[in-house]
Scaffold this active site. Structure first.
Site, PDB file in Angstrom:
ATOM      1  N   SER A  55     -68.869  -8.033   6.625  1.00 50.14           N
ATOM      2  CA  SER A  55     -69.702  -7.296   5.662  1.00 50.14           C
ATOM      3  C   SER A  55     -70.798  -6.468   6.307  1.00 50.14           C
ATOM      4  O   SER A  55     -71.524  -5.762   5.597  1.00 50.14           O
ATOM      5  CB  SER A  55     -70.318  -8.258   4.638  1.00 50.14           C
ATOM      6  OG  SER A  55     -69.361  -8.612   3.668  1.00 50.14           O
ATOM      7  N   LYS A  58     -70.819  -2.890   5.344  1.00 49.59           N
ATOM      8  CA  LYS A  58     -71.547  -2.349   4.193  1.00 49.59           C
ATOM      9  C   LYS A  58     -72.758  -1.515   4.610  1.00 49.59           C
ATOM     10  O   LYS A  58     -73.285  -0.745   3.797  1.00 49.59           O
ATOM     11  CB  LYS A  58     -71.962  -3.482   3.257  1.00 49.59           C
ATOM     12  CG  LYS A  58     -70.779  -4.191   2.586  1.00 49.59           C
ATOM     13  CD  LYS A  58     -71.249  -5.300   1.661  1.00 49.59           C
ATOM     14  CE  LYS A  58     -70.101  -5.896   0.845  1.00 49.59           C
ATOM     15  NZ  LYS A  58     -69.256  -6.823   1.614  1.00 49.59           N
ATOM     16  N   SER A 115     -73.996  -9.027  -1.317  1.00 52.89           N
ATOM     17  CA  SER A 115     -72.843  -8.645  -0.498  1.00 52.89           C
ATOM     18  C   SER A 115     -71.594  -8.483  -1.358  1.00 52.89           C
ATOM     19  O   SER A 115     -70.474  -8.826  -0.950  1.00 52.89           O
ATOM     20  CB  SER A 115     -72.590  -9.652   0.621  1.00 52.89           C
ATOM     21  OG  SER A 115     -71.861  -9.073   1.678  1.00 52.89           O
ATOM     22  N   LYS A 220     -78.575  -7.102   7.283  1.00 53.80           N
ATOM     23  CA  LYS A 220     -77.334  -7.475   6.594  1.00 53.80           C
ATOM     24  C   LYS A 220     -76.633  -8.618   7.315  1.00 53.80           C
ATOM     25  O   LYS A 220     -76.699  -8.733   8.530  1.00 53.80           O
ATOM     26  CB  LYS A 220     -76.393  -6.260   6.531  1.00 53.80           C
ATOM     27  CG  LYS A 220     -75.177  -6.449   5.633  1.00 53.80           C
ATOM     28  CD  LYS A 220     -75.568  -6.492   4.187  1.00 53.80           C
ATOM     29  CE  LYS A 220     -74.378  -6.848   3.272  1.00 53.80           C
ATOM     30  NZ  LYS A 220     -73.995  -8.278   3.373  1.00 53.80           N
TER      31      LYS A 220
END
Length: 381
Positions: A55, A58, A115, A220
């Site tokens: 992720s 992202k 997320s 993140k």
């Protein structure tokens, strides 16, 4: 004058007299610690090893969404329909569904804080028209940013053949996201978020450091079975000699959610204590004011539009000295922002870093008589 290389793309080196602190043991497949204020790598391992980004992908989706907002292609308050494709995304979710029309800003929060793969696909469709076209935009942007070893196959980070990057490339992406869209960094510091009408099951940011360390404000987390547990964390701390010193830690392939937080915190704390940030010159400060020939002014101010900062092992800043290399003579015209010289930063006789110096103001050519007189003076010189 030889071409300059972005300093942080090099391995940070110092003379033996300023002993480089040894980094802590880091329980991760690869990691990188950067001092963003000084554009220097403080510690690293395996930063060019191909990895799945999970992720952390992202962050590129966020970059393109922020870019689209600045270009007025989408608006924060604009509502986005949730497609069947977005609704059916597996993995971590924001829990939006096709009956909803969700504002772009809420989808951003759902993508970053929760997320949410559903929120991410909805944003990709809103910006790119289709997920496939958005992925093309992702790869084009990665190339433009200099992420040489990255290829994206989707906007959310689920495992897919060829969906790969490196710690170095992720550091480039994270750095540029903060530099290009600083006003959007607060999204990455939100601890809890839930869209109205959705379950509370996934309302807490997985970046544990946001709850542990008040100086951490992003960025993140990521996890898949193949990638392991990953985290890009950034923190900003104030020091008497340098306010707002910022570090970035990239930790990839840790064994658990707790481990990735612990290893990132270990790196950040070590970087802030083992190294000190030394500001040599403020942004737009005059480093040198050399003579200019055949110009409307007799001198030009040289400096940098950003602060010139160096990260040094704690207690070794007294060993620093600087030199300037520049063309001589300097002849007008000189444009504002023109690269005119190089500031060399040394410890003893060892070159630590080179910083380009630019003209902080322009100097036009003098009239015909002024140029003729300076031509005679140069000939005599």
């Amino acid at each position: 004058m030889r071409a300059l290389v972005a300093p942080w793309l090099l391995l940070f080196s110092l003379v033996a007299a300023a002993q480089v602190p040894q980094p802590p043991e880091v329980a991760a497949r690869s990691y990188l610690l950067m001092d963003l204020s000084a554009d220097q790598v403080l510690a690293q391992r395996g930063i060019d090893t191909p990895v799945e980004p999970a992720s952390l992908t992202k962050l590129m989706t966020a970059y393109l969404v922020y870019q689209a907002i600045r270009a007025k292609k989408v608006d924060l308050k604009q509502t986005v329909p949730i497609s069947e494709r977005a609704w059916k995304m597996p993995g971590s979710r924001m829990y939006v569904d096709p009956k909803m029309q969700v504002p772009v800003e809420d989808l951003i929060k759902g993508m970053i804080v929760q997320s949410g793969n559903d929120a991410t696909v909805a944003l990709a469709e809103a910006v790119g028209g289709t997920v496939e076209h958005f992925v093309e935009l992702m790869n084009a942007q990665a190339k433009a940013l200099g992420m040489k070893h990255t290829s994206f196959r989707n906007p959310e980070g689920l495992s897919a053949p060829g969906h790969m990057t490196t710690a170095r490339d992720l550091a480039i992406l994270a750095t540029r996201l903060m530099q290009d869209y600083p006003e959007d960094l607060p999204y990455h510091a939100i601890r809890k978020y839930r869209y109205q009408g959705t379950p509370t099951a996934n309302d807490t940011n997985r970046n544990m450091l946001l709850f542990r360390d008040p100086t951490v404000d992003g960025l993140k987390t990521g996890h898949t079975d193949a990638a392991g547990y990953c985290l890009i964390a950034t923190a900003k701390r104030d020091f008497p000699n340098l306010q707002g010193r910022r570090l970035l830690a990239v930790v990839l392939g840790a064994s658990s959610e707790v481990a990735r937080a612990n290893e990132a915190q270990k790196l950040l704390n070590w970087g802030f204590t083992a190294f000190e940030g030394l500001k040599l010159f403020d942004a737009n400060a005059t480093v040198l004011e050399p003579q200019v020939w055949k110009g409307s002014d007799n001198a030009v101010k040289l400096g940098q539009t950003q602060p010139i900062v160096l990260a040094m092992p704690a207690g070794s800043s007294s060993k620093i000295k600087t030199q300037v290399a520049r063309p001589d003579p300097l002849v007008a015209p000189i444009q504002k922002g023109q690269h005119v010289g190089t500031l060399k930063i040394l410890a003893g006789d060892q070159l630590l870093r080179e910083v380009p110096l630019v003209a902080l103001e322009g100097v036009e050519q003098a009239g015909i008589f002024g140029r003729a007189w300076d031509a005679v003076r140069l000939w005599i010189k």
